[in-house]
Design a protein around this motif. Structure first.
Motif, PDB file in Angstrom:
ATOM      1  N   GLU A 153       0.604  -1.123   0.088  1.00  0.00           N
ATOM      2  CA  GLU A 153      -0.002  -0.215  -0.024  1.00  0.00           C
ATOM      3  C   GLU A 153       1.047   1.164  -0.150  1.00  0.00           C
ATOM      4  OE1 GLU A 153      -2.529  -0.586   3.461  1.00  0.00           O
ATOM      5  OE2 GLU A 153      -3.705  -2.182   2.444  1.00  0.00           O
ATOM      6  N   ILE A 154       1.861   1.307   0.826  1.00  0.00           N
ATOM      7  CA  ILE A 154       2.823   2.351   0.660  1.00  0.00           C
ATOM      8  C   ILE A 154       3.417   2.888  -0.572  1.00  0.00           C
ATOM      9  CG2 ILE A 154       5.202   2.922   1.494  1.00  0.00           C
ATOM     10  CD1 ILE A 154       4.502   1.648   4.206  1.00  0.00           C
ATOM     11  N   MET A 155       4.029   1.435  -1.210  1.00  0.00           N
ATOM     12  CA  MET A 155       4.548   1.677  -2.466  1.00  0.00           C
ATOM     13  C   MET A 155       3.476   1.955  -3.669  1.00  0.00           C
ATOM     14  SD  MET A 155       7.519   1.153  -1.817  1.00  0.00           S
ATOM     15  CE  MET A 155       8.319   1.463  -3.739  1.00  0.00           C
ATOM     16  N   MET A 156       1.990   1.551  -3.378  1.00  0.00           N
ATOM     17  CA  MET A 156       0.949   2.162  -4.380  1.00  0.00           C
ATOM     18  C   MET A 156       0.879   3.676  -4.023  1.00  0.00           C
ATOM     19  SD  MET A 156      -1.600  -0.711  -4.730  1.00  0.00           S
ATOM     20  CE  MET A 156      -1.253  -2.356  -5.048  1.00  0.00           C
ATOM     21  N   ASP A 157       0.966   4.251  -2.983  1.00  0.00           N
ATOM     22  CA  ASP A 157       0.820   5.840  -2.761  1.00  0.00           C
ATOM     23  C   ASP A 157       1.941   6.443  -3.220  1.00  0.00           C
ATOM     24  OD1 ASP A 157      -1.461   5.238  -1.123  1.00  0.00           O
ATOM     25  OD2 ASP A 157      -0.654   5.335   0.765  1.00  0.00           O
ATOM     26  N   LEU A 158       3.173   5.924  -3.056  1.00  0.00           N
ATOM     27  CA  LEU A 158       4.481   6.539  -3.674  1.00  0.00           C
ATOM     28  C   LEU A 158       4.357   6.508  -5.113  1.00  0.00           C
ATOM     29  CD1 LEU A 158       7.339   5.320  -1.395  1.00  0.00           C
ATOM     30  CD2 LEU A 158       6.114   7.505  -1.179  1.00  0.00           C
ATOM     31  N   ALA A 159       3.833   5.485  -5.601  1.00  0.00           N
ATOM     32  CA  ALA A 159       3.633   5.380  -7.101  1.00  0.00           C
ATOM     33  C   ALA A 159       2.780   6.555  -7.811  1.00  0.00           C
ATOM     34  CB  ALA A 159       3.128   3.926  -7.648  1.00  0.00           C
ATOM     35  N   GLN A 160       1.742   7.101  -6.969  1.00  0.00           N
ATOM     36  CA  GLN A 160       1.017   8.136  -7.482  1.00  0.00           C
ATOM     37  C   GLN A 160       1.898   9.418  -7.489  1.00  0.00           C
ATOM     38  OE1 GLN A 160      -2.350   7.364  -8.330  1.00  0.00           O
ATOM     39  NE2 GLN A 160      -1.577   5.424  -8.082  1.00  0.00           N
ATOM     40  N   GLN A 161       2.680   9.535  -6.623  1.00  0.00           N
ATOM     41  CA  GLN A 161       3.762  10.586  -6.474  1.00  0.00           C
ATOM     42  C   GLN A 161       4.769  10.772  -7.371  1.00  0.00           C
ATOM     43  OE1 GLN A 161       4.598  11.443  -2.086  1.00  0.00           O
ATOM     44  NE2 GLN A 161       3.017  10.003  -1.586  1.00  0.00           N
ATOM     45  N   PHE A 162       5.382   9.692  -7.562  1.00  0.00           N
ATOM     46  CA  PHE A 162       6.358   9.002  -8.578  1.00  0.00           C
ATOM     47  C   PHE A 162       6.130   8.516  -9.765  1.00  0.00           C
ATOM     48  CE2 PHE A 162       8.037  11.036  -4.526  1.00  0.00           C
ATOM     49  CZ  PHE A 162       8.958  11.842  -4.905  1.00  0.00           C
ATOM     50  N   PRO A 163       5.376   8.737 -10.577  1.00  0.00           N
ATOM     51  CA  PRO A 163       5.001   7.769 -11.650  1.00  0.00           C
ATOM     52  C   PRO A 163       6.155   7.413 -12.777  1.00  0.00           C
ATOM     53  CG  PRO A 163       3.887  10.266 -12.019  1.00  0.00           C
ATOM     54  CD  PRO A 163       4.702  10.372 -10.815  1.00  0.00           C
ATOM     55  N   GLY A 164       5.844   6.183 -13.293  1.00  0.00           N
ATOM     56  CA  GLY A 164       6.873   5.965 -14.215  1.00  0.00           C
ATOM     57  C   GLY A 164       7.706   4.758 -13.748  1.00  0.00           C
ATOM     58  N   TYR A 165       7.760   4.634 -12.409  1.00  0.00           N
ATOM     59  CA  TYR A 165       8.891   3.638 -11.957  1.00  0.00           C
ATOM     60  C   TYR A 165       7.914   2.302 -11.783  1.00  0.00           C
ATOM     61  CZ  TYR A 165      11.901   7.476 -11.068  1.00  0.00           C
ATOM     62  OH  TYR A 165      12.570   8.635 -10.996  1.00  0.00           O
ATOM     63  N   GLY A 166       6.754   2.412 -11.906  1.00  0.00           N
ATOM     64  CA  GLY A 166       5.979   1.070 -11.727  1.00  0.00           C
ATOM     65  C   GLY A 166       5.855   0.458 -10.402  1.00  0.00           C
ATOM     66  N   TRP A 167       6.147   1.306  -9.367  1.00  0.00           N
ATOM     67  CA  TRP A 167       6.103   0.851  -8.063  1.00  0.00           C
ATOM     68  C   TRP A 167       4.539   0.217  -7.642  1.00  0.00           C
ATOM     69  CZ3 TRP A 167       8.436   5.977  -5.663  1.00  0.00           C
ATOM     70  CH2 TRP A 167       9.931   5.967  -5.821  1.00  0.00           C
ATOM     71  N   GLU A 168       3.557   0.532  -8.212  1.00  0.00           N
ATOM     72  CA  GLU A 168       2.197  -0.068  -8.249  1.00  0.00           C
ATOM     73  C   GLU A 168       2.046  -1.458  -8.498  1.00  0.00           C
ATOM     74  OE1 GLU A 168       2.221   1.484 -12.263  1.00  0.00           O
ATOM     75  OE2 GLU A 168       3.007   2.335 -10.274  1.00  0.00           O
ATOM     76  N   THR A 169       3.111  -1.966  -9.220  1.00  0.00           N
ATOM     77  CA  THR A 169       3.352  -3.440  -9.673  1.00  0.00           C
ATOM     78  C   THR A 169       4.522  -4.034  -9.157  1.00  0.00           C
ATOM     79  OG1 THR A 169       4.085  -2.820 -11.829  1.00  0.00           O
ATOM     80  CG2 THR A 169       1.849  -3.234 -11.854  1.00  0.00           C
ATOM     81  N   ASN A 170       5.750  -3.366  -9.143  1.00  0.00           N
ATOM     82  CA  ASN A 170       6.761  -4.062  -8.689  1.00  0.00           C
ATOM     83  C   ASN A 170       7.212  -3.881  -7.110  1.00  0.00           C
ATOM     84  OD1 ASN A 170       8.498  -1.497  -8.584  1.00  0.00           O
ATOM     85  ND2 ASN A 170       8.668  -1.523 -10.535  1.00  0.00           N
ATOM     86  N   ALA A 171       6.528  -2.992  -6.405  1.00  0.00           N
ATOM     87  CA  ALA A 171       6.755  -2.445  -5.104  1.00  0.00           C
ATOM     88  C   ALA A 171       8.043  -2.021  -5.000  1.00  0.00           C
ATOM     89  CB  ALA A 171       6.328  -3.918  -4.321  1.00  0.00           C
ATOM     90  N   GLY A 172       8.711  -1.663  -5.834  1.00  0.00           N
ATOM     91  CA  GLY A 172      10.299  -1.253  -5.807  1.00  0.00           C
ATOM     92  C   GLY A 172      11.139  -1.979  -6.006  1.00  0.00           C
ATOM     93  N   TYR A 173      10.816  -3.490  -6.100  1.00  0.00           N
ATOM     94  CA  TYR A 173      11.687  -4.316  -6.491  1.00  0.00           C
ATOM     95  C   TYR A 173      12.531  -4.046  -7.925  1.00  0.00           C
ATOM     96  CZ  TYR A 173      10.301  -7.323  -2.763  1.00  0.00           C
ATOM     97  OH  TYR A 173      10.331  -7.798  -1.412  1.00  0.00           O
ATOM     98  N   PRO A 174      13.639  -4.525  -8.065  1.00  0.00           N
ATOM     99  CA  PRO A 174      14.407  -4.318  -9.330  1.00  0.00           C
ATOM    100  C   PRO A 174      14.313  -5.048 -10.528  1.00  0.00           C
ATOM    101  CG  PRO A 174      15.783  -5.722  -7.850  1.00  0.00           C
ATOM    102  CD  PRO A 174      14.546  -5.453  -7.172  1.00  0.00           C
ATOM    103  N   SER A 175      12.769  -4.640 -10.940  1.00  0.00           N
ATOM    104  CA  SER A 175      12.401  -5.148 -12.154  1.00  0.00           C
ATOM    105  C   SER A 175      12.986  -4.415 -13.362  1.00  0.00           C
ATOM    106  CB  SER A 175      10.974  -5.216 -12.430  1.00  0.00           C
ATOM    107  OG  SER A 175      10.665  -3.810 -12.350  1.00  0.00           O
ATOM    108  N   LYS A 176      13.053  -5.175 -14.674  1.00  0.00           N
ATOM    109  CA  LYS A 176      13.769  -4.536 -15.585  1.00  0.00           C
ATOM    110  C   LYS A 176      13.171  -3.273 -16.024  1.00  0.00           C
ATOM    111  CE  LYS A 176      14.807  -5.584 -20.574  1.00  0.00           C
ATOM    112  NZ  LYS A 176      14.267  -6.042 -21.834  1.00  0.00           N
TER     113      LYS A 176
END
Length: 205
Positions: A153-176
């Motif tokens: 949930e935290i990473m989904m909230d941060l994804a709204q503030q910083f779009p483009g990194y895919g945090w809503e799906t990768n939760a900050g993990y080092p995906s490609k």
């Protein structure tokens, strides 16, 4: 492998424990976001059915289970920040989050089952390290489910503030795609600067 059960907790009770908490953390591997820990004291008479390692459950199932766990158990969640991860190291930061989660439990447990092979040095309660604990102990699996849902949930909230990194799906993990976004969009305040892929972008020649 069989599902987690209550046998480690029962063994602790046989040694004189009265309140046994399972402790787990999530978020050691990501390049961004905090590391999150949960501590859970289950009621032996009311253990939710279907508890398992959070990684084996769908996001929908995890959310449902987390709600159920909170309704029948003592639950505490705590974090260590990106700054703390960079200051200490990810292992120590994950232990700090665990220590905070345990300290916030009320009533306090007198026995801890901790996922992994190390016991955080700041814990003064009798503790047992349990390798692959989220697949062995229902208390630890409950903690893993709660920690994972909160951090997602935290990473989904941060994804709204910083779009483009895919945090809503990768939760900050080092995906490609996350690593690609790091190169194209740069480093955010929520990225862990001590982690190599982030460090390399900040300090490339």
């Amino acid at each position: 492998m069989s599902s987690p059960d209550f046998s480690l907790e029962r063994t602790a009770f046989s040694k004189g424990a009265t309140l046994v908490a399972g402790v787990d953390e999530v978020g050691r591997g990501p390049l961004a976001g905090p590391v999150t820990a949960a501590a859970v004291i289950l009621n032996p008479q009311n253990i939710p059915a279907g508890l398992n390692d959070s990684k084996k459950l769908s996001a929908k199932k995890r959310t449902e289970m987390a709600t159920e766990i909170r309704s029948v158990a003592q639950v505490s969640v705590a974090h260590a920040s990106v700054a703390e991860i960079d200051e200490h190291n990810i292992l120590r930061a994950s232990h700090i989050a665990m220590e905070r989660a345990v300290a916030a439990l009320d009533p306090a447990p007198d026995y801890l089952l901790i996922d992994g092979n190390l016991i955080p040095k700041g814990l003064t309660i009798t503790s047992e390290a349990v390798v692959k604990g989220d697949a062995r102990s229902v208390s630890i699996s409950a903690a893993s489910i709660v920690a994972k849902t909160v951090r997602d949930e935290i990473m989904m909230d941060l994804a709204q503030q910083f779009p483009g990194y895919g945090w809503e799906t990768n939760a900050g993990y080092p995906s490609k795609s996350h690593k690609e976004a790091l190169r194209n969009l740069g480093v955010t305040p929520h990225h862990r600067r001590s982690f190599k892929p982030v460090h390399n972008i900040l300090y490339q020649e």
